[in-house]
Design a protein around this motif. Structure first.
Motif, short mmCIF file in Angstrom:
data_model
loop_
_atom_site.label_atom_id
_atom_site.label_comp_id
_atom_site.label_asym_id
_atom_site.label_seq_id
_atom_site.Cartn_x
_atom_site.Cartn_y
_atom_site.Cartn_z
N ASN A 71 0.85 -1.19 0.00
CA ASN A 71 0.00 0.00 0.00
C ASN A 71 0.88 1.24 0.00
O ASN A 71 2.06 1.18 0.35
CB ASN A 71 -0.93 0.02 1.23
CG ASN A 71 -0.16 0.08 2.53
OD1 ASN A 71 0.33 1.14 2.93
ND2 ASN A 71 -0.03 -1.07 3.20
N TYR A 128 0.54 5.81 0.61
CA TYR A 128 -0.26 7.00 0.82
C TYR A 128 0.63 8.23 0.69
O TYR A 128 1.86 8.13 0.81
CB TYR A 128 -0.97 6.98 2.18
CG TYR A 128 -0.06 7.24 3.37
CD1 TYR A 128 0.57 6.19 4.03
CD2 TYR A 128 0.16 8.53 3.84
CE1 TYR A 128 1.40 6.42 5.11
CE2 TYR A 128 1.00 8.78 4.91
CZ TYR A 128 1.62 7.71 5.56
OH TYR A 128 2.45 7.95 6.62
N SER A 182 -4.72 7.57 -0.90
CA SER A 182 -4.33 6.22 -0.48
C SER A 182 -4.42 5.28 -1.68
O SER A 182 -5.30 5.44 -2.53
CB SER A 182 -5.27 5.72 0.63
OG SER A 182 -5.27 6.60 1.74
N THR A 237 -3.87 0.98 -2.94
CA THR A 237 -3.48 -0.43 -2.86
C THR A 237 -3.71 -1.03 -4.25
O THR A 237 -4.50 -0.47 -5.04
CB THR A 237 -4.29 -1.23 -1.82
OG1 THR A 237 -5.60 -1.48 -2.35
CG2 THR A 237 -4.41 -0.49 -0.49
N THR A 277 -7.59 -1.75 -4.60
CA THR A 277 -8.57 -0.67 -4.48
C THR A 277 -8.27 0.51 -5.38
O THR A 277 -9.13 1.36 -5.62
CB THR A 277 -8.66 -0.15 -3.03
OG1 THR A 277 -7.37 0.35 -2.63
CG2 THR A 277 -9.08 -1.26 -2.09
N GLU A 284 -7.39 3.06 7.62
CA GLU A 284 -7.53 1.75 6.98
C GLU A 284 -7.42 0.60 7.97
O GLU A 284 -7.80 -0.54 7.67
CB GLU A 284 -6.50 1.58 5.86
CG GLU A 284 -5.06 1.46 6.34
CD GLU A 284 -4.36 2.81 6.42
OE1 GLU A 284 -5.08 3.83 6.49
OE2 GLU A 284 -3.11 2.84 6.43
N TYR A 312 -9.86 0.50 3.23
CA TYR A 312 -9.41 1.53 2.31
C TYR A 312 -10.58 2.10 1.49
O TYR A 312 -11.57 1.40 1.23
CB TYR A 312 -8.38 0.97 1.33
CG TYR A 312 -7.01 0.81 1.91
CD1 TYR A 312 -6.11 1.87 1.93
CD2 TYR A 312 -6.60 -0.41 2.43
CE1 TYR A 312 -4.83 1.72 2.46
CE2 TYR A 312 -5.33 -0.58 2.96
CZ TYR A 312 -4.45 0.49 2.97
OH TYR A 312 -3.20 0.35 3.50
#
Length: 453
Positions: free
Chosen positions: A350, A352, A361, A363, A366, A385, A391
């Motif tokens: 992930n 951010y 953010s 991933t 997502t 998260e 998320y």
């Protein structure tokens, strides 16, 4: 158009005879949209009223002449030792500029080797128009050839939407065709543009309310974004942007504007990068007839090696695409205030990045989405998260009566105004949408209660 005019009621008339045009290839039918370029034999044009033309000619005391290139004085030059484009008074439009054309089936089979050799540095390819229609007949070929010759390209789609639901269908059609033609988000050097113009179509009328148009744009954007295409933009011409499209949220997405004249009349570009379609009468090797010409570049010089100011915080990858799609430094989250932070541990990948008024953010599953304002505060209160929500899976969406909501992996956050916020989780969220959602039930006014068992 040289031969046609449109009445205020939307009827297409023959200028010479005054007769109403009924040819379906030009005006469509009740159930079928016409190719918007058919009226002008493939040339783009900016609609103006006859009265505006008369007044402009009278004021300037000039003679009408055939439009050949940008004879009004907008021109190429250099600035900061880079290629640049200027208006007729030498005001800079962009530096670090690229000569870009936009094309459709009306240009026929283009010799892309000759076009590239003649200075074409980028292409915006028409994918199609409306909904329920086939793709532009040369879209697949143009996409494949640009890939083969390494010519940077983007896409545009001409809208016939008069409701948000139709815009969603248009967006779904764009996604289907992009995937069928093998166009991944990473292939696009330029955005996928939503072409919004005052269209004519037998039995139908374009919207006039900017709020309706904003909902149309948001639905189209949503369809593209949910499929992973985040590099998006709005294209139109100045007079339409100052009329039916006059909405702050639409302006925040408008990065390509047509203006066939001495200067660029639209001054609300949301990002440093922008494009000016300055003529429809360009000539390029490898293309028979005329072609639209554009100058794309940066208003302020971008020094990728400069690390002494806020712009030194690079916004990269999908997060960069997300940031630019919402307006970059002029967006609701503003400028980056730190570099990205990533965890590349297997099973926990992930990233951010923090901005002035929020964060983005990301991933792999997502995608990249921003959070800001009341919704972000509620997410923070729920431990970001790491809490029950997970998320964000979509960007924040605005509704009527000052309501907003944003979808997360395990629930939604709703906000009303700047203080009140609620979450709707799991099965209750699914039931909420199944039973009509906001349009039927309104926004949540209390948190869920656990009744036991």
């Amino acid at each position: 158009s040289e031969d046609l005019a449109v009445t205020p009621e939307g009827e297409v008339k023959n200028i010479e005879t005054g007769e109403t045009v009924t040819d379906a290839t030009l005006v469509g039918t009740q159930d079928q949209q016409p190719d918007p370029l058919a009226k002008t034999n493939g040339e783009s044009f900016i609609p103006v009223s006859a009265e505006d033309v008369k007044n402009a000619v009278a004021d300037a005391n000039v003679q009408l002449s055939k439009f050949e290139g940008n004879e009004y004085g907008a021109h190429w030059g250099t600035h900061n030792n880079t290629k640049a484009f200027f208006d007729y008074q030498n005001n800079l439009f962009v530096q670090q500029a690229k000569g870009v054309i936009d094309v459709s089936e009306w240009q026929g089979d283009i010799d892309w080797a000759k076009a590239k050799a003649d200075g074409v540095e980028g292409v915006i390819i028409r994918l199609g128009y409306g909904w329920g229609n086939n793709a532009d007949r040369k879209a697949q070929r143009n996409i494949s050839e640009c890939k083969r010759f390494g010519i940077p390209f983007g896409i545009y789609w001409y809208s016939y939407a008069d409701t948000p639901s139709i815009a969603k269908e248009e967006g779904a059609g764009v996604v289907a065709k992009l995937k069928r033609f093998g166009v991944r988000a990473s292939d696009l050097a330029y955005p996928v543009y939503y072409d919004l113009e005052k269209w004519t179509w037998k039995g139908h009328q374009p919207p006039t309310d900017p709020n309706v148009y904003n909902d149309i744009v948001n639905n189209w954007y949503g369809a593209l974004q949910s499929a992973g295409y985040k590099n998006l933009g709005v294209y139109s011409y100045t007079s339409y942007l100052q009329g039916p499209l006059k909405h702050a949220d639409i302006y925040a997405k408008t990065t390509w504007v047509a203006q066939y004249g001495a200067r660029m009349g639209f001054d609300s570009f949301p990002t440093n990068s922008r494009g000016w379609q300055y003529t429809s009468s360009g000539k390029v090797g490898g293309i028979r007839g005329n072609v639209d010409m554009n100058a794309f570049g940066n208003k302020e010089y971008v020094d990728k090696n400069n690390s002494n100011n806020a712009t030194s915080y690079e916004v990269k990858g999908d997060m960069g695409v997300e940031w630019r799609s919402i307006g970059a430094e002029k967006s609701v989250i503003g400028k980056p205030i730190a570099n990205e932070v990533c965890d590349w541990t297997q099973g926990r990948v992930n990233c951010y990045q923090n901005f002035e008024n929020g964060a983005i953010s990301w991933t792999p599953s997502t995608g990249a989405h921003y959070t800001t304002g009341t919704i972000r505060k509620e997410w923070a209160r729920r431990n970001y998260e790491h809490g029950v929500l997970g998320y964000p899976i979509e960007d924040e969406k605005k509704l009527s009566n000052d309501w907003k909501y944003q979808r997360f992996q395990n629930g939604d956050i709703w906000s009303h105004g700047t203080k009140e916020s609620r979450i709707v989780l799991y099965n209750l969220r699914d039931s909420f949408y199944k039973n009509g959602g906001y349009s039927s039930l309104g926004g949540p006014v209390a948190d869920e209660e656990n009744m036991g068992r």
